[in-house]
Design a protein around this motif. Structure first.
Motif, short mmCIF file in Angstrom:
data_model
loop_
_atom_site.label_atom_id
_atom_site.label_comp_id
_atom_site.label_asym_id
_atom_site.label_seq_id
_atom_site.Cartn_x
_atom_site.Cartn_y
_atom_site.Cartn_z
N PHE A 101 22.19 -45.43 61.84
CA PHE A 101 22.28 -44.36 62.83
C PHE A 101 20.95 -43.61 62.85
O PHE A 101 20.82 -42.52 62.31
N TRP A 102 19.93 -44.20 63.46
CA TRP A 102 18.62 -43.55 63.48
C TRP A 102 18.54 -42.59 64.66
O TRP A 102 19.24 -42.74 65.67
N HIS A 103 17.68 -41.58 64.51
CA HIS A 103 17.53 -40.58 65.57
C HIS A 103 16.21 -39.85 65.37
O HIS A 103 15.85 -39.50 64.25
N GLY A 104 15.49 -39.63 66.43
CA GLY A 104 14.26 -38.86 66.36
C GLY A 104 13.08 -39.57 66.98
O GLY A 104 13.09 -40.78 67.19
N ARG A 105 12.03 -38.79 67.26
CA ARG A 105 10.88 -39.32 67.98
C ARG A 105 10.14 -40.40 67.20
O ARG A 105 9.70 -41.40 67.76
N GLU A 106 9.97 -40.19 65.89
CA GLU A 106 9.25 -41.19 65.10
C GLU A 106 10.01 -42.50 65.02
O GLU A 106 9.43 -43.58 65.13
N ARG A 143 27.79 -67.53 77.80
CA ARG A 143 28.74 -66.75 78.61
C ARG A 143 28.82 -65.30 78.16
O ARG A 143 29.77 -64.61 78.46
N TYR A 144 27.82 -64.82 77.41
CA TYR A 144 27.87 -63.49 76.82
C TYR A 144 27.09 -62.46 77.62
O TYR A 144 25.99 -62.72 78.11
N LEU A 145 27.67 -61.24 77.72
CA LEU A 145 27.02 -60.10 78.37
C LEU A 145 27.28 -58.83 77.56
O LEU A 145 28.28 -58.73 76.85
N SER A 146 26.36 -57.90 77.70
CA SER A 146 26.55 -56.56 77.14
C SER A 146 26.36 -55.55 78.25
O SER A 146 25.32 -55.53 78.91
N VAL A 147 27.38 -54.71 78.46
CA VAL A 147 27.35 -53.67 79.50
C VAL A 147 27.76 -52.36 78.84
O VAL A 147 28.93 -52.15 78.54
N ARG A 148 26.79 -51.49 78.61
CA ARG A 148 27.05 -50.24 77.90
C ARG A 148 26.53 -49.05 78.70
O ARG A 148 25.62 -49.22 79.53
N ALA A 149 27.06 -47.87 78.42
CA ALA A 149 26.61 -46.66 79.10
C ALA A 149 26.01 -45.69 78.09
O ALA A 149 26.48 -45.57 76.96
N VAL A 150 24.98 -44.98 78.53
CA VAL A 150 24.22 -44.10 77.65
C VAL A 150 24.96 -42.78 77.44
O VAL A 150 25.18 -42.02 78.39
N ALA A 151 25.34 -42.54 76.19
CA ALA A 151 26.09 -41.33 75.84
C ALA A 151 25.19 -40.23 75.30
O ALA A 151 25.54 -39.04 75.40
N ASN A 152 24.07 -40.59 74.69
CA ASN A 152 23.18 -39.59 74.11
C ASN A 152 21.77 -40.14 74.07
O ASN A 152 21.55 -41.35 74.13
N TYR A 153 20.81 -39.23 73.98
CA TYR A 153 19.43 -39.63 73.86
C TYR A 153 19.06 -39.81 72.39
O TYR A 153 19.65 -39.19 71.51
N ASP A 154 18.08 -40.66 72.16
CA ASP A 154 17.76 -41.05 70.79
C ASP A 154 16.76 -40.14 70.10
O ASP A 154 16.21 -40.48 69.05
N ARG A 155 16.54 -38.97 70.68
CA ARG A 155 15.62 -37.99 70.09
C ARG A 155 16.02 -36.60 70.61
O ARG A 155 16.73 -36.48 71.61
N PRO A 156 15.58 -35.53 69.94
CA PRO A 156 15.97 -34.20 70.39
C PRO A 156 15.20 -33.75 71.63
O PRO A 156 14.10 -34.23 71.92
N ALA A 157 15.80 -32.80 72.34
CA ALA A 157 15.09 -32.11 73.41
C ALA A 157 14.07 -31.16 72.79
O ALA A 157 14.12 -30.86 71.58
N GLN A 217 15.42 -28.39 70.52
CA GLN A 217 16.45 -28.79 69.56
C GLN A 217 15.84 -29.38 68.30
O GLN A 217 14.72 -29.89 68.32
N SER A 218 16.62 -29.35 67.24
CA SER A 218 16.30 -30.16 66.06
C SER A 218 16.98 -31.52 66.22
O SER A 218 17.87 -31.69 67.06
N ALA A 219 16.57 -32.47 65.39
CA ALA A 219 17.21 -33.79 65.44
C ALA A 219 18.68 -33.68 65.11
O ALA A 219 19.52 -34.35 65.73
N ALA A 220 19.03 -32.83 64.13
CA ALA A 220 20.43 -32.68 63.74
C ALA A 220 21.26 -32.12 64.89
O ALA A 220 22.41 -32.54 65.12
N GLU A 221 20.69 -31.17 65.64
CA GLU A 221 21.43 -30.55 66.75
C GLU A 221 21.67 -31.52 67.89
O GLU A 221 22.67 -31.43 68.60
#
Length: 315
Positions: free
Chosen positions: A213-218, A257-271, A274-278
């Protein structure tokens, strides 16, 4: 459809195998990640089978679409998909396979709630990560290439490139759907100065799969670097199961015959404010929107595959 309305899962019967036209693989059934719920509500569930080794029972609808959860992460997904492929009670020889559910994503590339049809899936975990300052005469610079290398023993690149004809057909089918918008999600999105000033869209691009579960600009810079090394930059989505699902399907000669169709629930870095935790989880509203839009887009894709059988799997 509530769980109490579902048929009681029966024991598998190798003499009368379930033969779905499509297999849909969300990761999770339990709140708040109710990725499976829309698939149990879209058509009448007529059968349920307790397949050994799967995360949850295999539910089969009257339209021939079967759904089960993989569980979170690559080991869970590989175990579930392998169990289904190897089960004598399940015949997937004519089934299209679609991973769906939520994803993360980079703000500069997608609006929250957007659907991403993957044309390539990168395995984020197959790499070297270095601490160049630990006994190394040359301390790490502030670049991903100083921290990461491609895996030295690499019989192949750890990129799954999906069947182009199927990807294009899926993109076209998903584009016919009206994706839902939400004012509170749009307001949250505006906290990111580089995010699109638009509502959800259907996009095609690279999806990155990792157990972390990675998150943040780096971390995002490192992910972008890895995709560049493999020639599949930029990435549009991040998730935790699809590389494992693709590997299991390849082992059983079912990958085409494989596909992946997903929707974006969150961004992978803070605004910026914000902090990364927030910012890690996005918002409740963006999660709900992504679950809904993933099911809308993937539902249109599955309906088209079942109706048209573009690869002639049922022939």
């Amino acid at each position: 459809m509530s769980d109490r309305d579902l048929p009681t899962p029966r024991d598998p019967d190798p003499d009368a195998p379930v033969r779905p036209a499509a297999l849909v693989l969300p990761a999770v059934a339990d709140p708040p990640l109710t990725e499976r719920r829309p698939w149990l509500e879209r058509a009448e569930i007529t059968d349920a089978v307790a397949v050994p080794g799967t995360d949850t029972p295999l539910y089969v609808a009257e339209d021939g679409v079967a759904v089960t959860t993989t569980g979170i992460g690559k080991s869970d997904a590989a175990t579930t998909v392998t169990a289904l492929l190897a089960a004598p009670s399940v015949d997937l020889s004519s089934a299209y396979v679609v991973s769906t559910g939520i994803a993360g994503g980079p703000p500069a590339r997608t609006a929250l709630g957007s659907a991403v049809v993957a044309d390539a899936i990168v395995d984020w975990d197959r790499k070297h990560r270095w601490d160049r300052g630990d006994g190394d005469a040359t301390p790490a610079a502030d670049e991903p290439a100083d921290r990461l290398d491609l895996l030295a023993y690499r019989p192949r690149d750890y990129v799954h490139r999906l069947e182009p004809r199927l990807v294009e057909r899926a993109r076209s089918a998903a584009a016919t759907v009206d994706l839902r918008e939400a004012d509170d999600v749009r307001a949250y999105q505006r906290r990111y100065s580089d995010a699109p000033n638009a509502g959800p869209t259907v996009e095609t691009g690279t999806s990155v799969c990792g157990d972390e579960f990675w998150h943040g600009r780096e971390r995002a810079r490192e992910v972008a670097w890895l995709c560049e090394q493999y020639g599949v930059a930029p990435y549009l989505a991040t998730q935790m199961e699809d590389a494992a699902t693709a590997t299991a399907l390849e082992r059983f000669d079912r990958f085409e015959r494989y596909l992946s169709v997903r929707a974006v629930a969150n961004y992978d870095r803070p605004a910026p404010d914000q902090s990364a935790a927030e910012s890690f989880d996005g918002s409740d509203a963006s999660l709900e929107l992504a679950i809904d839009n993933a099911a809308r887009a993937a539902g249109a894709v599955v309906d088209d595959l079942v109706a048209a059988d573009p690869l002639g799997l049922d022939g």
